[in-house]
Design a protein around this motif. Structure first.
Motif, PDB file in Angstrom:
ATOM      1  N   ASN A 165     -17.774 -14.884  52.182  1.00  0.00           N
ATOM      2  CA  ASN A 165     -18.985 -14.523  51.444  1.00  0.00           C
ATOM      3  C   ASN A 165     -19.117 -13.016  51.228  1.00  0.00           C
ATOM      4  N   PHE A 166     -18.070 -12.263  51.555  1.00  0.00           N
ATOM      5  CA  PHE A 166     -18.100 -10.819  51.346  1.00  0.00           C
ATOM      6  C   PHE A 166     -18.066 -10.530  49.848  1.00  0.00           C
ATOM      7  N   PRO A 167     -19.029  -9.774  49.324  1.00  0.00           N
ATOM      8  CA  PRO A 167     -19.059  -9.519  47.877  1.00  0.00           C
ATOM      9  C   PRO A 167     -17.896  -8.641  47.417  1.00  0.00           C
ATOM     10  N   ILE A 168     -17.167  -9.124  46.453  1.00  0.00           N
ATOM     11  CA  ILE A 168     -16.044  -8.353  45.922  1.00  0.00           C
ATOM     12  C   ILE A 168     -16.536  -7.075  45.250  1.00  0.00           C
ATOM     13  N   GLU A 169     -17.727  -7.122  44.669  1.00  0.00           N
ATOM     14  CA  GLU A 169     -18.275  -5.929  44.033  1.00  0.00           C
ATOM     15  C   GLU A 169     -18.512  -4.820  45.053  1.00  0.00           C
ATOM     16  N   THR A 170     -18.911  -5.198  46.271  1.00  0.00           N
ATOM     17  CA  THR A 170     -19.068  -4.204  47.339  1.00  0.00           C
ATOM     18  C   THR A 170     -17.708  -3.606  47.688  1.00  0.00           C
ATOM     19  N   MET A 171     -16.707  -4.450  47.751  1.00  0.00           N
ATOM     20  CA  MET A 171     -15.345  -4.008  48.044  1.00  0.00           C
ATOM     21  C   MET A 171     -14.872  -2.973  47.018  1.00  0.00           C
ATOM     22  N   LYS A 172     -15.263  -3.169  45.775  1.00  0.00           N
ATOM     23  CA  LYS A 172     -14.830  -2.267  44.712  1.00  0.00           C
ATOM     24  C   LYS A 172     -15.502  -0.902  44.801  1.00  0.00           C
ATOM     25  N   GLN A 173     -16.533  -0.794  45.646  1.00  0.00           N
ATOM     26  CA  GLN A 173     -17.199   0.491  45.837  1.00  0.00           C
ATOM     27  C   GLN A 173     -16.488   1.367  46.861  1.00  0.00           C
ATOM     28  N   SER A 174     -15.493   0.800  47.553  1.00  0.00           N
ATOM     29  CA  SER A 174     -14.755   1.567  48.551  1.00  0.00           C
ATOM     30  C   SER A 174     -13.989   2.699  47.895  1.00  0.00           C
ATOM     31  N   ALA A 175     -13.943   3.834  48.580  1.00  0.00           N
ATOM     32  CA  ALA A 175     -13.206   4.990  48.058  1.00  0.00           C
ATOM     33  C   ALA A 175     -11.715   4.700  47.951  1.00  0.00           C
ATOM     34  N   THR A 176     -11.219   3.792  48.779  1.00  0.00           N
ATOM     35  CA  THR A 176      -9.830   3.359  48.672  1.00  0.00           C
ATOM     36  C   THR A 176      -9.759   2.262  47.636  1.00  0.00           C
ATOM     37  N   GLN A 177      -9.222   2.577  46.482  1.00  0.00           N
ATOM     38  CA  GLN A 177      -9.174   1.632  45.380  1.00  0.00           C
ATOM     39  C   GLN A 177      -7.808   0.952  45.322  1.00  0.00           C
ATOM     40  N   ALA A 178      -7.838  -0.295  44.892  1.00  0.00           N
ATOM     41  CA  ALA A 178      -6.612  -1.073  44.749  1.00  0.00           C
ATOM     42  C   ALA A 178      -6.493  -1.525  43.305  1.00  0.00           C
ATOM     43  N   GLY A 179      -5.352  -2.118  42.977  1.00  0.00           N
ATOM     44  CA  GLY A 179      -5.150  -2.621  41.627  1.00  0.00           C
ATOM     45  C   GLY A 179      -5.878  -3.933  41.397  1.00  0.00           C
ATOM     46  N   PRO A 180      -5.979  -4.363  40.156  1.00  0.00           N
ATOM     47  CA  PRO A 180      -6.730  -5.581  39.837  1.00  0.00           C
ATOM     48  C   PRO A 180      -6.187  -6.839  40.503  1.00  0.00           C
ATOM     49  N   VAL A 181      -4.886  -6.896  40.747  1.00  0.00           N
ATOM     50  CA  VAL A 181      -4.320  -8.084  41.390  1.00  0.00           C
ATOM     51  C   VAL A 181      -4.875  -8.245  42.807  1.00  0.00           C
ATOM     52  N   SER A 182      -5.069  -7.147  43.509  1.00  0.00           N
ATOM     53  CA  SER A 182      -5.576  -7.209  44.881  1.00  0.00           C
ATOM     54  C   SER A 182      -6.974  -7.816  44.934  1.00  0.00           C
ATOM     55  N   TYR A 183      -7.849  -7.371  44.049  1.00  0.00           N
ATOM     56  CA  TYR A 183      -9.212  -7.923  44.032  1.00  0.00           C
ATOM     57  C   TYR A 183      -9.201  -9.382  43.578  1.00  0.00           C
TER      58      TYR A 183
END
Length: 285
Positions: free
Chosen positions: A141-159
């Motif tokens: 239930n962890f929001p992916i949008e919150t994850m995308k706010q992390s300063a460590t960014q990943a590529g679209p495949v990771s999300y």
């Protein structure tokens, strides 16, 4: 039996010394866990790497129990750490087995680059291996949008991978569509990580549902194929001067083997990287 392609050189640093060093650090967990919030993550990773090196030890019941116990602690620590990132402003209290009670908030975690997709994926499959349903549900239930706010960014495949795993967990109707989309994204990205790691995860996950997906092989064939492919990737990534530690205990593939077992199926792949006691959940019942 699938033999590993890499054998550590224990001449410079013996296995006994490596394990002794890890045990010494772990012994201080109850002291250090209350000093710093980030020690939740550091000790989770320490426990995981300890269990990875333990795969090179003779697998006695004592070693098995030690490895399983470490992974159980790591699962709770990882899930707790990411829970803080989910609600940064909120004070939260955690009691992890016999460790002291700790209360932290997650302020600054996203700014410091925590909650990257790779951390979530490790945490989720660690919970799968240890049959830690509480942590699995929390992470799902962890929001992916919150994850995308992390300063460590990943590529679209990771999300997208996180989205696929969460959809599988929740039995979402659009799971097959999301998985197919992610496979296409990995193929399009076409680098070693996307093909050997991300696509390998997806192919093995798809093989868990043969009635839904036809990946051209059964689950055990997909598991064996990707176990070998991902070891080769980690050996190359680590380079000649470092051990491919991640390949010693491939958390994601091992987690899917546990899923297959828990669905009432037989895991026929034999490898030191897939400890049978972890697949069977021997110490997690």
């Amino acid at each position: 039996m699938l033999n590993r392609n890499y054998t550590p050189n224990f001449k410079n640093v013996s296995l006994e010394r490596r394990l002794l060093t890890s045990r010494s650090r772990i012994d201080r967990c109850s002291i250090n866990i209350i000093k710093n919030r980030d020690n939740l993550l550091r000790y989770a990773q320490e426990y995981i790497n300890f269990s990875r090196w333990l795969t090179w030890e003779v697998q006695t019941p004592e070693i098995e129990k030690e490895s399983a116990a470490g992974l159980r602690y790591a699962s709770k620590m990882y899930a707790a750490f990411l829970k803080l990132a989910e609600q940064p402003e909120q004070e939260q209290t955690f009691k992890i087995y016999d460790l002291p009670v700790v209360t932290w908030n997650g302020k600054g975690m996203l700014e410091n680059g925590y909650a990257a997709p790779s951390e979530w994926i490790d945490a989720y499959f660690l919970a799968v291996i240890t049959r830690d349903t509480e942590s699995m549900d929390s992470l799902a239930n962890f929001p992916i949008e919150t994850m995308k706010q992390s300063a460590t960014q990943a590529g679209p495949v990771s999300y997208k991978l996180v989205e696929v795993f969460q959809a599988y967990h929740h039995h979402q109707a659009d799971y097959p569509k999301l998985l197919d989309e992610c496979m296409g994204m990995a193929v399009k990205q076409n680098d070693d990580w996307a093909i050997y790691i991300a696509f390998g995860y997806l192919e093995t996950l798809a093989a868990l549902s043969p009635a839904t997906f036809d990946v051209g092989c059964d689950f055990n064939e997909a598991l064996a194929k990707n176990l070998q492919a991902q070891e080769r990737y980690h050996i190359y990534e680590a380079g000649p001067d470092h051990a491919p530690v991640d390949s010693f205990l491939p958390i994601q593939l091992l987690g899917m083997a546990c899923m297959w077992h828990d669905m009432g199926n037989e895991v026929t792949v034999e490898s030191d990287s897939l400890p049978r006691f972890l697949i069977n959940g021997t110490y997690f019942k």
